[in-house]
Scaffold this active site. Structure first.
Site, PDB file in Angstrom:
ATOM      1  N   ARG A   1      -6.289  -8.092  -4.255  1.00 58.40           N
ATOM      2  CA  ARG A   1      -5.150  -7.795  -3.394  1.00 58.40           C
ATOM      3  C   ARG A   1      -5.166  -8.633  -2.110  1.00 58.40           C
ATOM      4  O   ARG A   1      -4.132  -9.049  -1.622  1.00 58.40           O
ATOM      5  CB  ARG A   1      -5.197  -6.311  -3.034  1.00 58.40           C
ATOM      6  CG  ARG A   1      -4.096  -5.861  -2.126  1.00 58.40           C
ATOM      7  CD  ARG A   1      -4.143  -4.342  -2.023  1.00 58.40           C
ATOM      8  NE  ARG A   1      -3.065  -3.858  -1.197  1.00 58.40           N
ATOM      9  CZ  ARG A   1      -3.171  -3.652   0.113  1.00 58.40           C
ATOM     10  NH1 ARG A   1      -4.285  -3.926   0.724  1.00 58.40           N
ATOM     11  NH2 ARG A   1      -2.141  -3.196   0.786  1.00 58.40           N
TER      12      ARG A   1
ATOM     13  N   SER B   1       0.862  -1.183   0.000  1.00 58.66           N
ATOM     14  CA  SER B   1       0.000   0.000   0.000  1.00 58.66           C
ATOM     15  C   SER B   1       0.901   1.237   0.000  1.00 58.66           C
ATOM     16  O   SER B   1       2.121   1.112   0.098  1.00 58.66           O
ATOM     17  CB  SER B   1      -0.917  -0.005   1.209  1.00 58.66           C
ATOM     18  OG  SER B   1      -0.134  -0.069   2.366  1.00 58.66           O
TER      19      SER B   1
ATOM     20  N   LYS C   1      -4.542   8.532  -9.055  1.00 62.51           N
ATOM     21  CA  LYS C   1      -4.806   7.393  -8.168  1.00 62.51           C
ATOM     22  C   LYS C   1      -6.250   6.970  -8.424  1.00 62.51           C
ATOM     23  O   LYS C   1      -7.199   7.673  -8.053  1.00 62.51           O
ATOM     24  CB  LYS C   1      -4.597   7.799  -6.706  1.00 62.51           C
ATOM     25  CG  LYS C   1      -4.686   6.630  -5.758  1.00 62.51           C
ATOM     26  CD  LYS C   1      -4.164   7.015  -4.387  1.00 62.51           C
ATOM     27  CE  LYS C   1      -4.057   5.829  -3.457  1.00 62.51           C
ATOM     28  NZ  LYS C   1      -5.327   5.196  -3.163  1.00 62.51           N
TER      29      LYS C   1
HETATM   30  S1  IVH Z   1       1.027   1.931  -7.133  1.00 67.56           S
HETATM   31  C1  IVH Z   1       3.607  -0.091  -4.189  1.00 67.56           C
HETATM   32  N1  IVH Z   1      -0.418   3.414  -8.738  1.00 67.56           N
HETATM   33  O1  IVH Z   1      -3.750   2.618  -4.454  1.00 67.56           O
HETATM   34  C2  IVH Z   1       2.715   0.687  -5.018  1.00 67.56           C
HETATM   35  N2  IVH Z   1      -1.507   2.350  -6.935  1.00 67.56           N
HETATM   36  O2  IVH Z   1      -2.643   2.690  -1.528  1.00 67.56           O
HETATM   37  C3  IVH Z   1       1.437   0.077  -5.223  1.00 67.56           C
HETATM   38  N3  IVH Z   1      -3.900   2.750  -6.825  1.00 67.56           N
HETATM   39  O3  IVH Z   1      -3.631  -0.739  -3.556  1.00 67.56           O
HETATM   40  C4  IVH Z   1       0.467   0.765  -5.960  1.00 67.56           C
HETATM   41  N4  IVH Z   1      -4.047   4.011  -8.596  1.00 67.56           N
HETATM   42  O4  IVH Z   1      -5.075  -0.151  -5.508  1.00 67.56           O
HETATM   43  C5  IVH Z   1      -0.390   2.629  -7.662  1.00 67.56           C
HETATM   44  N5  IVH Z   1      -1.579   4.730 -10.246  1.00 67.56           N
HETATM   45  C6  IVH Z   1      -1.571   3.947  -9.175  1.00 67.56           C
HETATM   46  C7  IVH Z   1      -2.742   3.656  -8.452  1.00 67.56           C
HETATM   47  C8  IVH Z   1      -2.656   2.860  -7.332  1.00 67.56           C
HETATM   48  C9  IVH Z   1      -4.716   3.447  -7.615  1.00 67.56           C
HETATM   49  C10 IVH Z   1      -4.314   2.036  -5.593  1.00 67.56           C
HETATM   50  C11 IVH Z   1      -3.893   0.592  -5.549  1.00 67.56           C
HETATM   51  C12 IVH Z   1      -3.190   0.383  -4.238  1.00 67.56           C
HETATM   52  C13 IVH Z   1      -3.502   1.623  -3.493  1.00 67.56           C
HETATM   53  C14 IVH Z   1      -2.306   2.009  -2.656  1.00 67.56           C
END
Ligand code: IVH
Length: 713
Positions: free
Chosen positions: A156, A99, A135
């Site tokens: 997840r 996360s 995001k």
């Molecule tokens: S990167 C280690 N990129 O946000 C990095 N996450 O709090 C992992 N999410 O569980 C995620 N858009 O479901 C990443 N462009 C994005 C994202 C994204 C949504 C969500 C994802 C993750 C959560 C992290």
């Protein structure tokens, strides 16, 4: 399923059912379980807790065992195996799904960059390249490809193990089942994980909810829930009928030495045929990141999918590797969240809820509005002062805010100058649950109902306290049973505890016939109650659960007033006379009774319901024993300060303390120069050491016992 539809035999334990009752009960259970299965599996909106659902299943099983010839052809028991086989298998991720840490403003973003620089030993002013992404507010998914073929997909889960949703994912047309293009060869010879977010577009969400409403189904609260509900379908045909989108944003396990940056990864994902969000940008400075974030927020409402912020990721993969992760979040990425979403609507009404501790909470009843994709019809107004501070009046147009999962709040009145506004809101001075007085104490924000013991909103918690160890100490009256008796309506106030046995015989289903109870256990409970019809004054005062009147204060009061009658009369006098009245002045004169405690006692005695309660309990149902006073003047420990430490062998700590106090000693928790004796048990630690340092007399447990054993106790 409504309560009325429930079989009328539900209260009977299986062993008590006749054959025809058992038949009807099995039919009812089959119907109810099918109903709840549908809510859970098809609608993603269960109304029973897992425990309640399991209890229904267990009851079905128990009846079937007793009446095997009545087992239905389509018994819910037979479906258990099938359900498990149909249910989602577990998938262990090859790399954990992490996360992200949150940043809430540009300072946090700057701090994140500085942390990265510090970790990499770079100058804090170094400009590092970061990829900025929206995001997406959906649910994350891990797709496993072997030699370029999609072999499995998982949610997840807990980050390490997710649910196998392969068949459902295959119905999402934008997810490639075979990695395309020339680049596909980069996926050959390896098992890799593509990570991304599944979402439902706002448009599809509206269409789906409209259809559900027309069918009489419960609408989904927001697109995220709709997407999650659609993916977690046992029947992939249902998933196929719900248009879902996907944005790829990275990898789990993947090896390719030619790829050295995150933006190259995204390009590869795009070349393989994955949708990659078109708004993603590479930024070189913090200012650019902030600008990206601000612009994204401006675009937010116009986008056809929900986003809740930006994600910034260090572009250089060598740095990403060095930065690694801390706890469950990577050091190389951060999520910048948008501030809470707001909207305005009409305040239709203000309702007052009474919590289990007696706090009156005002709730705004709103004309429903959508805030950030969620329909909001109620919001908290916090407390009386907040309503006054914001001057919120019924009929006003108010600004409502939703912040993540937090309960929606009323921020302010939008039209304070509007003509014909209603008058200022008058906060009730009586409890809506029981009609008793409600008031706010000095220095407190909450308005509370003053009749804890008889107020239905608070009674269960108060009765739990009433029967607890330091109070009436009734065996078998644990929290679970108290809650059960409330639920069944056999106990509403503490008086009912003592009349339970005599009323029981007249119950349609007496206690001994309840599931899990028998005549022995019922009698045992009643005996335990009867054994406690006499109680010491100190314990009784404590049992009343008056605010701030804990065990020590209750004891102090008991020692000073000696008998229940005396205490009752003096408290009534003090309460009626108030400050200046001799009874009141005598109360606050007592060592250990502050004016705030006195105020709480006065509140209790000023509420007529409490007086009625005491009158119906003491004398007729229970006897309160006078406080025995000991002449401690001859005691060698009278007035001495003692500290117990370590584990005592022959006495519990509570007993040792009470014994010492009865003999006139003061028991303290810490050793100081004023301490007279430190009594050490096994494994005594720092207190024993401190006593030696300060030259305080240290006694072994046996020495202490011989010191006090000749004294009258
Ligand atoms: S990167 C280690 N990129 O946000 C990095 N996450 O709090 C992992 N999410 O569980 C995620 N858009 O479901 C990443 N462009 C994005 C994202 C994204 C949504 C969500 C994802 C993750 C959560 C992290």
């Amino acid at each position: 399923m409504s309560q009325e539809n429930m079989s009328s035999y539900r209260r009977f334990p299986p062993e008590m059912l006749t054959e025809s009752q058992a038949r009807k009960e099995l039919e009812a259970l089959a119907q109810e379980l099918a109903f709840h299965d549908a809510l859970y599996y098809q609608k993603d909106a269960p109304t029973l807790s897992d425990a309640e659902y399991d209890a229904l299943r267990q009851r079905n099983e128990a009846i079937e065992k007793l009446f095997p010839h009545l087992v239905l052809k389509d018994s819910p028991g037979l479906k258990v195996g099938a359900k498990a086989a149909e249910g989602f298998a577990k998938v262990t991720h090859l790399m954990p799904m992490l996360s992200l840490d949150n940043a809430f403003n540009s300072e946090d973003i700057q701090k994140f960059i500085e942390r990265v620089c510090r970790f990499l030993n770079l100058p804090l002013t170094q400009q590092i390249s970061l990829v900025a992404e929206p995001k997406i507010d959906g649910l994350s998914c891990s797709l496993v490809y072997e030699d370029g073929f999609l072999v499995s997909a998982a949610t997840r889960g807990d980050g390490y193990v997710g649910e196998d949703i392969t068949e459902n994912i295959k119905t999402i047309s934008s997810i490639p089942t075979l990695l395309s293009g020339d680049q596909g060869k980069q996926a050959q010879g390896q098992t890799l994980e593509v990570r991304g977010e599944i979402y439902m577009s706002k448009k599809e969400f509206e269409i789906l909810n409209k259809a559900r409403l027309e069918k009489g189904d419960q609408p989904f609260a927001n697109p995220r829930n709709a997407a999650a509900g659609s993916v977690r379908q046992l029947d992939p045909k249902v998933t196929a009928s719900r248009p879902l989108g996907f944005f790829a944003y990275g990898f789990g396990r993947f090896e390719d030495r030619d790829i050295t940056s995150h933006h190259q990864r995204l390009a590869l994902l795009r070349a393989w045929g994955f949708p990659v969000n078109p708004l993603i940008k590479t930024c070189a400075t913090t200012a650019q990141l902030v600008a990206f974030h601000d612009e994204l927020e401006r675009k937010r409402a116009a986008l056809d999918y929900d986003i809740d912020g930006s994600v910034f990721k260090v572009d250089n993969l060598a740095w990403e590797k060095r930065l690694g992760t801390v706890a469950r979040s990577p050091r190389y990425a951060v999520a910048a969240k948008f501030p809470p979403e707001q909207g305005s609507t009409k305040l239709a009404d203000i309702q007052i809820q009474v919590g289990r501790t007696g706090v009156l909470t005002p709730v705004a009843v709103l004309e429903p509005l959508t805030v950030g994709g969620v329909v909001v019809s109620r919001a908290t107004l916090h407390n009386r002062d907040e309503i006054a501070r914001k001057d919120v009046r019924i009929g006003d147009t108010v600004l409502v805010q939703r912040a993540g999962d937090v309960i929606p709040q009323v921020v302010k009145v939008v039209n304070p100058e509007a003509p014909n506004r209603a008058g200022p809101y008058v906060f009730p001075d009586h409890c809506p649950a029981c009609g008793s007085k409600a008031a706010k104490e000095e220095g407190e924000v909450a308005v509370r109902c003053l009749a804890g013991l008889i107020c239905p909103a608070q009674a269960a918690l108060r009765v739990r306290h009433f029967v607890s160890k330091g109070a009436f100490d009734i065996e078998g009256f644990g929290a679970k049973n108290v809650d059960l008796f409330f639920e069944k309506g056999v106990i509403k106030t503490p008086v009912d505890i003592f009349t339970f046995e005599s009323r029981n015989a007249g119950f349609e289903v007496p206690l001994e016939k309840w599931e899990g109870w028998g005549s022995k256990s019922a009698q045992k409970l009643f005996n335990a109650v009867n054994a406690k019809r006499r109680i010491g004054l100190d314990r009784f005062i404590y049992a009343l659960g008056i605010r701030q009147i804990g065990q020590t204060t209750a004891k102090t009061l008991a020692k000073n007033y000696l008998s229940y009658d005396n205490w009752f009369v003096k408290m009534q006098e003090a309460s009626a006379g108030g400050v200046g009245n001799p009874a009141y002045e005598a109360l606050i004169e007592i060592d250990g009774i502050g004016s705030d405690m006195a105020e709480d006692l006065m509140y209790f005695f000023s509420e007529e319901h409490n007086i009625e309660f005491l009158q119906s309990l003491v004398g007729s149902q229970i006897q309160v024993e006078d406080m025995a006073v000991k002449d401690t003047s001859g005691s060698p420990i009278s007035g001495k300060v003692v500290v117990f430490t370590g584990t005592l062998e022959t006495l519990s700590r509570a007993e040792a303390k009470s014994q010492a106090e009865t003999l006139g000693a003061k028991v303290s928790g810490s050793v100081s120069k004023k301490t007279d004796y430190v009594i050490v048990g096994a494994d005594a630690g720092s207190k024993a050491k401190k006593a030696q340092e300060l030259g305080v007399q240290v006694l072994e447990e046996q020495e202490w016992i011989s010191l006090i054993k000749h004294l009258p106790q």
